[in-house]
Write a protein that holds these residues in place. Structure first.
Motif, mmCIF file in Angstrom:
data_model
loop_
_atom_site.group_PDB
_atom_site.id
_atom_site.type_symbol
_atom_site.label_atom_id
_atom_site.label_comp_id
_atom_site.label_asym_id
_atom_site.label_seq_id
_atom_site.Cartn_x
_atom_site.Cartn_y
_atom_site.Cartn_z
ATOM 1 N N GLU A 93 6.192 2.175 -25.785
ATOM 2 C CA GLU A 93 5.407 1.206 -25.025
ATOM 3 C C GLU A 93 3.951 1.648 -24.908
ATOM 4 O OE1 GLU A 93 9.680 0.796 -23.744
ATOM 5 O OE2 GLU A 93 8.288 2.469 -23.988
ATOM 6 N N ILE A 94 3.740 2.930 -24.691
ATOM 7 C CA ILE A 94 2.371 3.447 -24.567
ATOM 8 C C ILE A 94 1.617 3.273 -25.882
ATOM 9 C CG2 ILE A 94 0.968 5.460 -24.010
ATOM 10 C CD1 ILE A 94 3.394 6.572 -22.493
ATOM 11 N N THR A 143 5.089 5.004 -16.860
ATOM 12 C CA THR A 143 4.714 3.933 -17.790
ATOM 13 C C THR A 143 5.882 3.024 -18.130
ATOM 14 O OG1 THR A 143 5.108 5.388 -19.695
ATOM 15 C CG2 THR A 143 2.855 5.282 -18.823
ATOM 16 N N ARG A 144 7.102 3.420 -17.748
ATOM 17 C CA ARG A 144 8.274 2.583 -17.982
ATOM 18 C C ARG A 144 8.773 1.913 -16.707
ATOM 19 N NH1 ARG A 144 11.454 6.706 -22.068
ATOM 20 N NH2 ARG A 144 10.120 8.273 -21.061
ATOM 21 N N ASP A 145 8.101 2.178 -15.584
ATOM 22 C CA ASP A 145 8.435 1.535 -14.321
ATOM 23 C C ASP A 145 8.115 0.041 -14.378
ATOM 24 O OD1 ASP A 145 9.144 3.990 -13.291
ATOM 25 O OD2 ASP A 145 7.356 4.206 -12.032
ATOM 26 N N LEU A 146 8.581 -0.690 -13.385
ATOM 27 C CA LEU A 146 8.258 -2.111 -13.306
ATOM 28 C C LEU A 146 6.753 -2.335 -13.136
ATOM 29 C CD1 LEU A 146 11.210 -3.409 -11.096
ATOM 30 C CD2 LEU A 146 10.933 -3.593 -13.580
ATOM 31 N N ALA A 169 16.231 -2.044 -17.060
ATOM 32 C CA ALA A 169 16.245 -2.290 -18.504
ATOM 33 C C ALA A 169 15.856 -1.029 -19.267
ATOM 34 C CB ALA A 169 15.302 -3.436 -18.857
ATOM 35 N N ALA A 170 14.915 -0.266 -18.739
ATOM 36 C CA ALA A 170 14.510 0.980 -19.386
ATOM 37 C C ALA A 170 15.641 2.005 -19.358
ATOM 38 C CB ALA A 170 13.262 1.542 -18.713
ATOM 39 N N ILE A 171 16.351 2.076 -18.232
ATOM 40 C CA ILE A 171 17.489 3.002 -18.132
ATOM 41 C C ILE A 171 18.582 2.619 -19.125
ATOM 42 C CG2 ILE A 171 19.345 3.790 -16.608
ATOM 43 C CD1 ILE A 171 17.378 3.559 -14.285
ATOM 44 N N LYS A 172 18.872 1.342 -19.212
ATOM 45 C CA LYS A 172 19.884 0.865 -20.153
ATOM 46 C C LYS A 172 19.506 1.203 -21.589
ATOM 47 C CE LYS A 172 22.458 -3.328 -21.412
ATOM 48 N NZ LYS A 172 22.642 -4.779 -21.140
ATOM 49 N N LYS A 173 18.239 1.068 -21.910
ATOM 50 C CA LYS A 173 17.749 1.385 -23.250
ATOM 51 C C LYS A 173 17.937 2.865 -23.572
ATOM 52 C CE LYS A 173 13.481 1.013 -25.999
ATOM 53 N NZ LYS A 173 12.047 0.579 -25.949
ATOM 54 N N LEU A 174 17.665 3.721 -22.613
ATOM 55 C CA LEU A 174 17.846 5.163 -22.809
ATOM 56 C C LEU A 174 19.315 5.510 -23.022
ATOM 57 C CD1 LEU A 174 15.387 6.462 -20.084
ATOM 58 C CD2 LEU A 174 15.172 6.887 -22.532
ATOM 59 N N ARG A 175 20.184 4.914 -22.231
ATOM 60 C CA ARG A 175 21.615 5.205 -22.342
ATOM 61 C C ARG A 175 22.181 4.771 -23.686
ATOM 62 N NH1 ARG A 175 23.325 3.180 -16.240
ATOM 63 N NH2 ARG A 175 22.710 5.101 -15.140
ATOM 64 N N THR A 226 0.198 -1.133 -14.718
ATOM 65 C CA THR A 226 -0.877 -0.600 -13.874
ATOM 66 C C THR A 226 -1.270 0.793 -14.341
ATOM 67 O OG1 THR A 226 -0.126 -1.862 -11.960
ATOM 68 C CG2 THR A 226 -1.494 0.057 -11.512
ATOM 69 N N VAL A 227 -0.273 1.613 -14.646
ATOM 70 C CA VAL A 227 -0.512 2.975 -15.126
ATOM 71 C C VAL A 227 -1.147 2.931 -16.510
ATOM 72 C CG1 VAL A 227 0.557 5.209 -15.602
ATOM 73 C CG2 VAL A 227 1.470 3.754 -13.782
#
Length: 342
Positions: free
Chosen positions: A87-88, A299-302, A216-222, A306-307
């Motif tokens: 994403e970054i 950077t993966r937070d909702l 969604a980010a957690i699911k992607k990592l798993r 902003t970051v």
């Protein structure tokens, strides 16, 4: 993804002495892995970095159209790999900034993934990668960007290799949870298990600790097969050695440094972070941003955009005003005071 490390350390308490005592008669200790390859000339390729010992570090690059205004070298967190910067990289590329990220030794698609190769080797790889990328982008500002464990590696790389050819660094939730900021129970259990059954694997999946508020980010990592889902205790021991050193290592005073931390971070606690910040040199080029709604994987937070906006602004100009307005200009009052351990 240092979330795994926190889960695993906490899980040690649940295993307790009943797990370790039957093995005390044996002699064991944490192992440091060494790669024995054919010495070669280090090189940068489109899909990997080649280290001087012949070790291959898988690489991914996100490049803007035309000449880059700045270049970033990303170092991922524990049990994660180069995709952590997806994403970054996409965000920065459309804003004229290139990003390179490689799988650190022992992670992702590297040989011996799941092993620990040591603090010195991780730092040497980062120094080498910076040198190779600098050669590929002469005259363009180059920045190191470390997330969590990667932030600790950035700190030690710049301390151990002061000639690393970079123009600054970004430290996002750097892994500074060293032994000096752990309870005596945590330290004792880690030592006991690491020196009796160092190869036992732990996951800590039953612990209620979150790395981000983005499901969604957690699911992607798993679901990602290259994200390591557990770790041997001897690897946690090595990671803690890294954090021990990072905890007492301030960012270099000679370089602009952007420090990013989320007030909701459950992975690298506030106490060790504040203890590390207390040794930060009082220099104008170091900037600290605390996001009140930010978690560990900022950077993966909702509120990740902003970051990202702050990051892009700083990379274009380390003296620029950050769009979030979350920068602490008066050091740490209101965040680290009162200064209490967990």
């Amino acid at each position: 993804m240092i979330k795994s490390a926190v889960h695993l350390k906490s899980a040690l308490l649940r295993y307790g002495l009943a797990l370790a005592l039957p093995f005390l008669a044996g002699c064991a200790s944490p192992r440091l892995q060494h790669y024995v390859g054919t010495p070669t000339t280090p090189a940068l390729y489109t899909d990997h970095l080649l280290a001087e010992d012949g070790y291959r570090l898988p690489l991914r690059a996100w490049s803007p159209v035309g000449r880059a205004q700045a270049v970033v070298l990303g170092l991922h967190g524990f049990n994660d790999y180069r995709r952590a910067f997806e994403e970054i990289g996409e965000y920065l590329a459309v804003r004229g900034i290139a990003l390179y990220a490689y799988d650190q030794r022992g992670f992702g698609e590297t040989a011996g993934a799941g092993d620990w190769f040591g603090v010195e080797r991780l730092s040497r790889d980062a120094h080498l990668a910076a040198r190779l990328i600098r050669e590929h982008h002469p005259g363009v500002p180059l920045y190191l960007f470390g997330e969590s464990m990667g932030g600790a590696v950035v700190l030690l790389t710049l301390a151990q290799y002061p000639d690393t050819p970079v123009d600054g660094a970004v430290l996002m939730a750097p892994a500074v949870w060293g032994r000096a900021t752990m309870s005596w129970i945590q330290r004792g259990m880690l030592w006991l298990v690491a020196h009796t059954i160092p190869q036992v694997r732990l996951t800590g999946r039953d612990l209620n600790i979150r790395a981000t508020d983005n499901d969604a980010a957690i699911k992607k990592l798993r679901a990602d097969p290259w994200v390591i889902k557990d770790a041997r205790v001897e690897v946690l021991w090595g990671l803690t050695d890294l954090m021990d050193q990072a905890l007492t290592t301030p960012p270099p005073a000679r370089l602009p440094v952007l420090i990013l931390y989320g007030a909701q971070d459950q992975i690298i606690p506030k106490y060790p972070t504040c203890r590390w910040l207390a040794i930060r040199p009082e220099v104008a080029v170091h900037r600290l941003v605390i996001y009140p709604r930010g978690w560990h994987m900022l950077t993966r937070d909702l509120q990740g955009e902003t970051v990202l906006a702050d990051l892009a602004a700083w990379l274009r100009d380390p003296a620029a005003t950050l769009p979030s307005g979350a920068e602490l200009r008066d050091r740490m009052p209101g965040f680290c005071e009162p200064f209490e351990p967990f």
